[in-house]
Write an enzyme that holds these catalytic residues in place. Sequence first.
Site, PDB file in Angstrom:
ATOM      1  N   LYS A  10     -26.439  19.732  21.175  1.00  0.00           N
ATOM      2  CA  LYS A  10     -25.161  20.004  20.770  1.00  0.00           C
ATOM      3  C   LYS A  10     -24.993  21.365  19.877  1.00  0.00           C
ATOM      4  O   LYS A  10     -25.792  21.616  19.065  1.00  0.00           O
ATOM      5  CB  LYS A  10     -24.397  18.783  20.122  1.00  0.00           C
ATOM      6  CG  LYS A  10     -24.943  17.996  18.987  1.00  0.00           C
ATOM      7  CD  LYS A  10     -24.460  16.752  18.896  1.00  0.00           C
ATOM      8  CE  LYS A  10     -25.008  16.205  17.411  1.00  0.00           C
ATOM      9  NZ  LYS A  10     -24.960  14.788  17.332  1.00  0.00           N
ATOM     10  N   ARG A  40     -16.950   5.333  14.418  1.00  0.00           N
ATOM     11  CA  ARG A  40     -16.408   6.503  15.026  1.00  0.00           C
ATOM     12  C   ARG A  40     -16.092   6.385  16.488  1.00  0.00           C
ATOM     13  O   ARG A  40     -14.866   6.160  16.624  1.00  0.00           O
ATOM     14  CB  ARG A  40     -17.862   7.471  15.037  1.00  0.00           C
ATOM     15  CG  ARG A  40     -17.325   8.933  15.320  1.00  0.00           C
ATOM     16  CD  ARG A  40     -18.537  10.036  14.817  1.00  0.00           C
ATOM     17  NE  ARG A  40     -19.905   9.550  15.698  1.00  0.00           N
ATOM     18  CZ  ARG A  40     -20.818  10.556  15.544  1.00  0.00           C
ATOM     19  NH1 ARG A  40     -20.858  11.343  14.778  1.00  0.00           N
ATOM     20  NH2 ARG A  40     -21.789  10.208  16.385  1.00  0.00           N
ATOM     21  N   HIS A  79     -25.316   3.986  17.416  1.00  0.00           N
ATOM     22  CA  HIS A  79     -25.812   5.042  16.189  1.00  0.00           C
ATOM     23  C   HIS A  79     -25.608   4.304  14.912  1.00  0.00           C
ATOM     24  O   HIS A  79     -24.621   3.900  14.675  1.00  0.00           O
ATOM     25  CB  HIS A  79     -24.532   6.237  16.567  1.00  0.00           C
ATOM     26  CG  HIS A  79     -25.173   7.577  16.002  1.00  0.00           C
ATOM     27  ND1 HIS A  79     -26.213   7.965  16.234  1.00  0.00           N
ATOM     28  CD2 HIS A  79     -24.352   8.302  15.132  1.00  0.00           C
ATOM     29  CE1 HIS A  79     -26.093   9.203  15.745  1.00  0.00           C
ATOM     30  NE2 HIS A  79     -25.111   9.417  15.027  1.00  0.00           N
ATOM     31  N   ARG A  81     -32.651   9.754  21.216  1.00  0.00           N
ATOM     32  CA  ARG A  81     -31.757  11.003  20.989  1.00  0.00           C
ATOM     33  C   ARG A  81     -32.286  11.974  19.782  1.00  0.00           C
ATOM     34  O   ARG A  81     -31.897  11.531  18.636  1.00  0.00           O
ATOM     35  CB  ARG A  81     -30.341  10.710  20.897  1.00  0.00           C
ATOM     36  CG  ARG A  81     -29.873   9.532  21.960  1.00  0.00           C
ATOM     37  CD  ARG A  81     -28.329   9.354  21.736  1.00  0.00           C
ATOM     38  NE  ARG A  81     -28.044   8.863  20.427  1.00  0.00           N
ATOM     39  CZ  ARG A  81     -27.832   7.288  20.254  1.00  0.00           C
ATOM     40  NH1 ARG A  81     -28.109   6.489  20.954  1.00  0.00           N
ATOM     41  NH2 ARG A  81     -27.497   7.206  18.884  1.00  0.00           N
ATOM     42  N   TYR A 133     -16.062  41.949  -4.766  1.00  0.00           N
ATOM     43  CA  TYR A 133     -14.856  41.348  -4.809  1.00  0.00           C
ATOM     44  C   TYR A 133     -14.555  40.563  -6.062  1.00  0.00           C
ATOM     45  O   TYR A 133     -15.248  39.725  -6.428  1.00  0.00           O
ATOM     46  CB  TYR A 133     -14.234  40.461  -3.681  1.00  0.00           C
ATOM     47  CG  TYR A 133     -13.780  41.248  -2.256  1.00  0.00           C
ATOM     48  CD1 TYR A 133     -13.068  42.404  -2.237  1.00  0.00           C
ATOM     49  CD2 TYR A 133     -14.979  41.074  -1.248  1.00  0.00           C
ATOM     50  CE1 TYR A 133     -12.883  42.959  -0.882  1.00  0.00           C
ATOM     51  CE2 TYR A 133     -14.667  41.785  -0.060  1.00  0.00           C
ATOM     52  CZ  TYR A 133     -13.593  42.684  -0.040  1.00  0.00           C
ATOM     53  OH  TYR A 133     -13.450  43.358   1.326  1.00  0.00           O
ATOM     54  N   CYS A 186     -19.361  38.903   0.588  1.00  0.00           N
ATOM     55  CA  CYS A 186     -18.594  39.351   1.619  1.00  0.00           C
ATOM     56  C   CYS A 186     -18.348  38.805   2.973  1.00  0.00           C
ATOM     57  O   CYS A 186     -19.429  37.987   3.203  1.00  0.00           O
ATOM     58  CB  CYS A 186     -18.599  40.826   1.615  1.00  0.00           C
ATOM     59  SG  CYS A 186     -18.698  41.768  -0.041  1.00  0.00           S
ATOM     60  N   MET A 187     -17.599  39.252   3.746  1.00  0.00           N
ATOM     61  CA  MET A 187     -17.400  38.645   5.149  1.00  0.00           C
ATOM     62  C   MET A 187     -18.832  39.289   5.791  1.00  0.00           C
ATOM     63  O   MET A 187     -19.320  38.349   6.523  1.00  0.00           O
ATOM     64  CB  MET A 187     -16.417  39.056   5.742  1.00  0.00           C
ATOM     65  CG  MET A 187     -16.118  38.604   7.102  1.00  0.00           C
ATOM     66  SD  MET A 187     -14.841  39.235   8.106  1.00  0.00           S
ATOM     67  CE  MET A 187     -13.630  38.691   7.109  1.00  0.00           C
ATOM     68  N   ASP A 188     -19.404  40.639   5.504  1.00  0.00           N
ATOM     69  CA  ASP A 188     -20.476  41.032   6.266  1.00  0.00           C
ATOM     70  C   ASP A 188     -21.603  41.484   5.600  1.00  0.00           C
ATOM     71  O   ASP A 188     -22.603  42.169   6.040  1.00  0.00           O
ATOM     72  CB  ASP A 188     -20.024  42.169   7.191  1.00  0.00           C
ATOM     73  CG  ASP A 188     -18.541  41.901   7.758  1.00  0.00           C
ATOM     74  OD1 ASP A 188     -18.334  40.894   8.463  1.00  0.00           O
ATOM     75  OD2 ASP A 188     -17.442  42.488   7.327  1.00  0.00           O
TER      76      ASP A 188
HETATM   77  C1  LIG Z   1     -25.859  14.235  16.749  1.00  0.00           C
HETATM   78  C2  LIG Z   1     -26.281  12.841  17.272  1.00  0.00           C
HETATM   79  C3  LIG Z   1     -27.714  12.434  17.608  1.00  0.00           C
HETATM   80  C4  LIG Z   1     -28.728  13.274  16.971  1.00  0.00           C
HETATM   81  O1  LIG Z   1     -28.925  13.079  15.612  1.00  0.00           O
HETATM   82  P1  LIG Z   1     -30.085  13.764  14.857  1.00  0.00           P
HETATM   83  O2  LIG Z   1     -29.780  13.052  13.426  1.00  0.00           O
HETATM   84  O3  LIG Z   1     -29.709  15.365  14.734  1.00  0.00           O
HETATM   85  O4  LIG Z   1     -31.208  13.307  15.413  1.00  0.00           O
HETATM   86  C5  LIG Z   1     -28.048  11.345  18.116  1.00  0.00           C
HETATM   87  N1  LIG Z   1     -26.941  10.482  18.483  1.00  0.00           N
HETATM   88  C6  LIG Z   1     -25.660  10.772  18.229  1.00  0.00           C
HETATM   89  C7  LIG Z   1     -24.684  10.020  18.821  1.00  0.00           C
HETATM   90  C8  LIG Z   1     -25.111  12.036  17.757  1.00  0.00           C
HETATM   91  O5  LIG Z   1     -24.064  12.370  17.830  1.00  0.00           O
END
Ligand SMILES: *Cc1c(COP(=O)(O)O)cnc(C)c1O
Length: 373
Positions: free
Chosen positions: A40, A140, A170, A223, A268, A314-316
Site C-alpha cells: 500500500k 477499525r 489485525h 501480511r 523564512y 522551505c518547500m523545496d
Molecule cells: C498495513 C497493514 C499491514 C502491514 O502492517 P506492517 O506493520 O507494515 O507489517 C497488515 N495488515 C493490515 C490490515 C494492514 O492495514
Amino acid sequence: MAIGNHRNASLVVDRKAIYHNIHEAKKRLKDNTDLFMVLKANGYGFGATEVAKVAKKAGASGFCVAILDEALELRRTGFDDPILVLGISRIQDVPLIVKEHVSVTVSSVEWLKNAESVLQDNHISNKLLVHIGLDTGMGRIGFQTPDELSKAIHFMNAHDNIEFEGIFTHFATADSKDDHYFKVQFHRFQKLMQVVKHRPKYVHVSNSATSLWHAACNGNMIRLGASGYGLNPSGRELTPPYHLDSAISLVSEIVYTKKVKKGRSIGYGATYTADCDQWIGTVPIGYADGYSRSLGGFYVLVNGQRCPIVGRICMDQFMIRLPEDVQPGTKVTLIGQDSNQKITLQDIADYCHTINYEVTCDFSRRLPIHYIN
Ligand SMILES: *Cc1c(COP(=O)(O)O)cnc(C)c1O
C-alpha cells in the site's frame, strides 16, 4: 506530479536489503504458510512495482494493498498474483474487482448483499473473492460478533458467485512489550473462529510485528509490510529476531554555498541569525518532498560530518551550516551512511515525534527513486 529526474536529489532503494528482509521472514514460516507483501501507499514510499518484483523473488506469493487503484496499478504492471484490498471497497466497483481478479475485505452482511445484487444485475458469473475482516479489538473495520459472522458465512455459502477465500484480523499492539491486549485480541479471534466450520483458503492475523514477536499465531498467511522494508515496526521498543536491513537512503548535493557575515539571518521568519561569520550551504529538498518542516534544527551529513540545519525548511530547499566552504556538487546525506556517521529513518521519526512508517510514506513522488543491487 512531475518526477524530479533532473534534480540533485534522490531516494536510493537497496533491492538486496528488501530481498534479505522478506526472505528472512519467509524462512521462519511453516511450509504451508504464504507471505503476502504489503504494497500500500506505493510500497510505503519504496515504489510498489519494484518492491513487488523483489518480493516475489524472495518468496512472496501475493500482495496486499489499501485501495483498489493500488491493486489495478499492479495488474497494469503485469502482476497476476493474488492481491487483497485491505480497506473497504465501493459497491459500484464490484464488476471491476471481479474482472481484475482482486480479493476484497468485507466487514458487513449488508456489503455482501449489495455486492451480490451488483453481480446479478450485471450478469457476472465469475466469483467475487472475499476475505472476511474480524474486529477483535483494533476497532477499525470487521465483524465483531459470532452472530453477524455466521450470517455472512451463510450468505456466501448460499451464493455461487461469492467465494469465501479468507478470514483475518489485525492486532493493535503486536509491536508492544506488553502483550496483555494482544492476548485479549487473540482470544476473541479464536472464539469467533469457532463459528467457521469450513476454514477458507487463507486464515491470516500477522502483520510484521505479529510475525516477528508472536509467530505462533501466524495462521497460514502473513501480511508483511514494515519489516520487509527494513523498518522495525516497534520503533526502538522491541528487538527483531533477525537483522532488518535498512533499505532506503535519501541523498542530495550542495547546490550553492556562501560566506555569511555575523548578524545575517537565514530562511523564512529569519529565525536563525549567524553569531559569527560562517559558511552556509543550500540543499535542494524541502517539505514538498516529504522532508518534514519539523526537521528544522536537525542535521545532515557532509563529508562524514554532521552539519546543522539552520532556519526553517522551505518547500523545496533548506540551508545548513558548513564547517568550511565546499564545492557545489558535494554529496549531502539526509538519511543513510556517510563515512562512520549514520542517520536512520528512526532518528528522523524520533525527531519528528512520529513513526518510521510515516517518514517513508511521506516521501513525494517528486523524489526520483534509484534502485541499487
Ligand atoms: C498495513 C497493514 C499491514 C502491514 O502492517 P506492517 O506493520 O507494515 O507489517 C497488515 N495488515 C493490515 C490490515 C494492514 O492495514
